[in-house]
Design a protein around this motif. Structure first.
Motif, PDB file in Angstrom:
ATOM      1  N   ARG A  97      82.773   3.756  37.696  1.00 57.82           N
ATOM      2  CA  ARG A  97      83.027   2.422  36.987  1.00 57.82           C
ATOM      3  C   ARG A  97      82.344   1.474  37.822  1.00 57.82           C
ATOM      4  NH1 ARG A  97      88.644   2.341  35.734  1.00 57.82           N
ATOM      5  NH2 ARG A  97      88.130   3.590  34.094  1.00 57.82           N
ATOM      6  N   THR A 100      88.189  15.243  32.258  1.00 59.26           N
ATOM      7  CA  THR A 100      89.044  13.960  32.803  1.00 59.26           C
ATOM      8  C   THR A 100      88.949  14.304  34.456  1.00 59.26           C
ATOM      9  OG1 THR A 100      91.068  15.194  32.842  1.00 59.26           O
ATOM     10  CG2 THR A 100      90.760  13.676  31.251  1.00 59.26           C
ATOM     11  N   PRO A 101      88.849  12.929  35.163  1.00 53.04           N
ATOM     12  CA  PRO A 101      88.712  11.741  34.915  1.00 53.04           C
ATOM     13  C   PRO A 101      87.594  11.258  34.012  1.00 53.04           C
ATOM     14  CG  PRO A 101      89.418  11.804  37.018  1.00 53.04           C
ATOM     15  CD  PRO A 101      89.025  13.248  36.664  1.00 53.04           C
ATOM     16  N   TYR A 148      85.435   9.003  34.797  1.00 54.75           N
ATOM     17  CA  TYR A 148      84.460   8.526  35.883  1.00 54.75           C
ATOM     18  C   TYR A 148      84.719   9.610  37.009  1.00 54.75           C
ATOM     19  CZ  TYR A 148      83.992   4.550  32.675  1.00 54.75           C
ATOM     20  OH  TYR A 148      83.807   3.721  31.730  1.00 54.75           O
ATOM     21  N   ASP A 154      93.141   7.329  30.988  1.00 53.59           N
ATOM     22  CA  ASP A 154      92.368   6.403  31.791  1.00 53.59           C
ATOM     23  C   ASP A 154      92.664   4.881  31.355  1.00 53.59           C
ATOM     24  OD1 ASP A 154      90.893   5.355  34.026  1.00 53.59           O
ATOM     25  OD2 ASP A 154      88.941   5.634  32.821  1.00 53.59           O
ATOM     26  N   ILE A 194      88.164  15.620  41.925  1.00 58.05           N
ATOM     27  CA  ILE A 194      88.654  16.810  41.296  1.00 58.05           C
ATOM     28  C   ILE A 194      88.873  16.635  39.812  1.00 58.05           C
ATOM     29  CG2 ILE A 194      90.929  18.435  41.207  1.00 58.05           C
ATOM     30  CD1 ILE A 194      91.393  17.614  44.109  1.00 58.05           C
ATOM     31  N   THR A 241      89.055  18.139  35.591  1.00 55.91           N
ATOM     32  CA  THR A 241      89.664  18.995  34.642  1.00 55.91           C
ATOM     33  C   THR A 241      88.901  19.233  33.326  1.00 55.91           C
ATOM     34  OG1 THR A 241      91.802  18.721  35.804  1.00 55.91           O
ATOM     35  CG2 THR A 241      91.855  19.520  33.221  1.00 55.91           C
ATOM     36  N   ARG A 262     104.569   2.618  32.219  1.00 52.59           N
ATOM     37  CA  ARG A 262     103.989   3.921  32.227  1.00 52.59           C
ATOM     38  C   ARG A 262     105.119   5.023  32.162  1.00 52.59           C
ATOM     39  NH1 ARG A 262      99.262   6.581  36.266  1.00 52.59           N
ATOM     40  NH2 ARG A 262      99.544   8.502  35.457  1.00 52.59           N
ATOM     41  N   LYS A 272      91.433   1.144  31.683  1.00 51.75           N
ATOM     42  CA  LYS A 272      91.522   0.540  33.061  1.00 51.75           C
ATOM     43  C   LYS A 272      90.176  -0.149  33.233  1.00 51.75           C
ATOM     44  CE  LYS A 272      94.313   4.016  35.481  1.00 51.75           C
ATOM     45  NZ  LYS A 272      94.203   5.204  36.388  1.00 51.75           N
TER      46      LYS A 272
END
Lengths: 149, 332
Positions: free
Chosen positions: B331, B216-217, B219, B130, B225, B227, B118, B72
């Motif tokens: 980002r 993750t994420p 950024y 990402d 939230i 993980t 996707r 991304k």
């Protein structure tokens, strides 16, 4: 040939009559359809959360979060989690009949915040779906709410 | 140029003929993808898709569809340019454009091309999510002509971001009259080996290989939230066989404060996902009780058993160990 043509035209006319009859019934003035204003007042709880399209509902405790949309167009949040507003404040829909956006204004804030508003019917019950970016702009969260009371 | 693979057999059929404004689609073959395996951060990477088109039907109003799976952070919608040359078209290069988000694939109504790809392919063999599918179609609309075979070279130029990245990029070919239908005759997909962006800024984002830890994420701020995963299947560790694994973490803020959560409790206990993979998802601002006016600069974390006697940390080049680090930033 002529009789055959007459039969054809006759069939066409019959079809038109049937069609027109159907239209007359559909337009029966005794049946009125009126769009109902969308009433979201009440307490809503989170039933699904996605982060960048991935379901994370079961990975964290979202069960205690509540948002109360009150009839005086104020709202209050219990057990805050990352959300599109942080403080309590006021709300309204941009159009009560056909809402596309919900507008939040936190108490003491100068500006209102406008977010896309989706209000689908799922299994006969209304849900509210709100998407927002509380952290980095590249991370999109969607909370789906069900009405608790 | 690296040749990714060659398909010798004639796979059924994607065929696209682009000749003087005439497209001939039916059977589509992705023969190979040519590319250099590395590119310097911030520079333009070039990929060439070699296509063989074998149309077996006539069809009006068809466009060539190409989609790419890229990080991304490359923002392909802004930074990629796609062109193609048809072997029957005297070397003329023609343009492709982004498919509007409100135009679904013919056989995937209700989904954009990006969403449909996707859903069908996910993120390929990449271990981080990402990434995004970005779909293009030929500006020219043509028609198919039966049994007129030809080759098409699709050139993808994309300016990569300034980050150090390793990823397996995806390349997909289809046509608008099929639109992700049921027959693979009409579409093909291929992936690069691990393509690498070098000499960039910041940490390496490795989409190619799973590591013992995953955050993750990629950024985040304290209001996301996040993980954290312990992926014990990647390699043997001292926590093999341990069923209760806990996260030990501390964050450093831009104002110089350090907030630590060093406890074995329900708060820090990681959920078993599958095999030896455990995860903990939390809101950092709340987890570390960060004041509203402070922002996290980075996090250090490691994994322990219930009494803290066993732990898995990052092993440094000199053999010492330390917590895994992850910057908190957005980002550009």
């Amino acid at each position: 040939m002529k009789p055959i043509c007459c039969i054809k035209y006759g069939l066409v006319c019959l079809s038109l009559l049937i069609g027109l009859g159907a239209c007359d019934k559909f337009n029966d003035p005794s049946v009125e359809f009126t769009e109902v204003p969308k009433n979201i007042t009440g307490t809503w709880k989170i039933i699904q959360v996605t982060r960048n399209g991935t379901d994370v509902t079961g990975l964290m405790d979202f069960s205690r979060f509540r948002i109360h949309f009150k009839e005086d167009n104020t709202y209050a949040i219990d057990n805050y989690l990352p959300f599109l507003v942080k403080k309590d404040g006021s709300w309204h829909l941009d159009d009560p009949l056909y809402p596309f956006n919900i507008v939040f204004k936190e108490d003491a804030a100068d500006e209102s915040l406008v977010y896309g508003f989706y209000y689908p019917v799922v299994d006969g019950h209304r849900q509210i779906s709100l998407s927002f970016k509380p952290g980095c702009a590249n991370n999109i969260y969607t909370y789906i709410f069900a009405k608790e009371s | 140029m690296k040749q990714l693979y060659k398909i010798k057999r004639k796979a059924g059929a994607g065929i696209l003929i682009l000749m003087a404004g005439i497209f001939l689609f039916s059977c589509v073959n992705l023969i190979e993808i040519l590319y250099n395996p590395t590119v310097k951060a911030g520079e333009v990477a070039t990929f060439t898709m070699k296509l063989r088109m074998e149309p077996h039907e006539n069809h009006p109003n068809i466009r060539l569809v190409i989609a790419i799976l890229v990080p991304k952070s490359w923002d392909a919608a802004k930074n990629a340019k796609l062109t193609y040359i048809n072997s029957l078209d005297n070397g003329i290069s023609k343009n492709m454009s982004l498919i509007p988000a409100n135009v679904p694939p013919k056989n995937q109504p209700g989904l954009s091309w990006s969403e449909a790809l996707r859903q069908k392919y996910g993120f390929g063999a990449n271990v981080l999510d990402d990434m995004e599918w970005v779909a293009y179609w030929s500006d020219e609309v043509g028609e198919t002509v039966n049994n007129l075979f030809f080759d098409v070279d699709v050139r993808v130029d994309i300016k990569v971001s300034k980050e150090n990245i390793r990823a397996k990029l995806g390349f997909f070919v289809n046509h608008s009259e099929d639109g992700l239908g049921n027959s693979v005759d009409h579409y093909k997909i291929g992936y690069t080996d691990c393509f690498e962006v070098v000499d960039g800024e910041g940490p390496l984002f490795d989409f190619c290989e799973a590591h013992i830890n995953l955050f993750t994420p990629s950024y985040v701020t304290k209001d996301d939230i996040v993980t954290v995963k312990f992926q014990g299947d990647v390699e043997p560790t001292v926590l093999d066989g341990v069923r209760d694994i806990y996260l030990n973490a501390k964050v450093y803020t831009h104002s110089g404060q350090v907030y630590t959560v060093d406890e074995r409790s329900a708060k820090t206990k990681m959920q078993l996902e599958q095999g030896k993979t455990f995860s903990l998802t939390f809101w950092p601002g709340d987890y570390f009780n960060i004041p509203a006016d402070e922002e996290i600069e980075h996090i250090e974390y490691y994994f322990t058993n219930a009494d803290g006697t066993l732990s898995v940390k990052e092993t440094n080049d000199d053999g010492s160990t330390s917590g895994f680090e992850m910057p908190f930033m957005c980002r550009e």
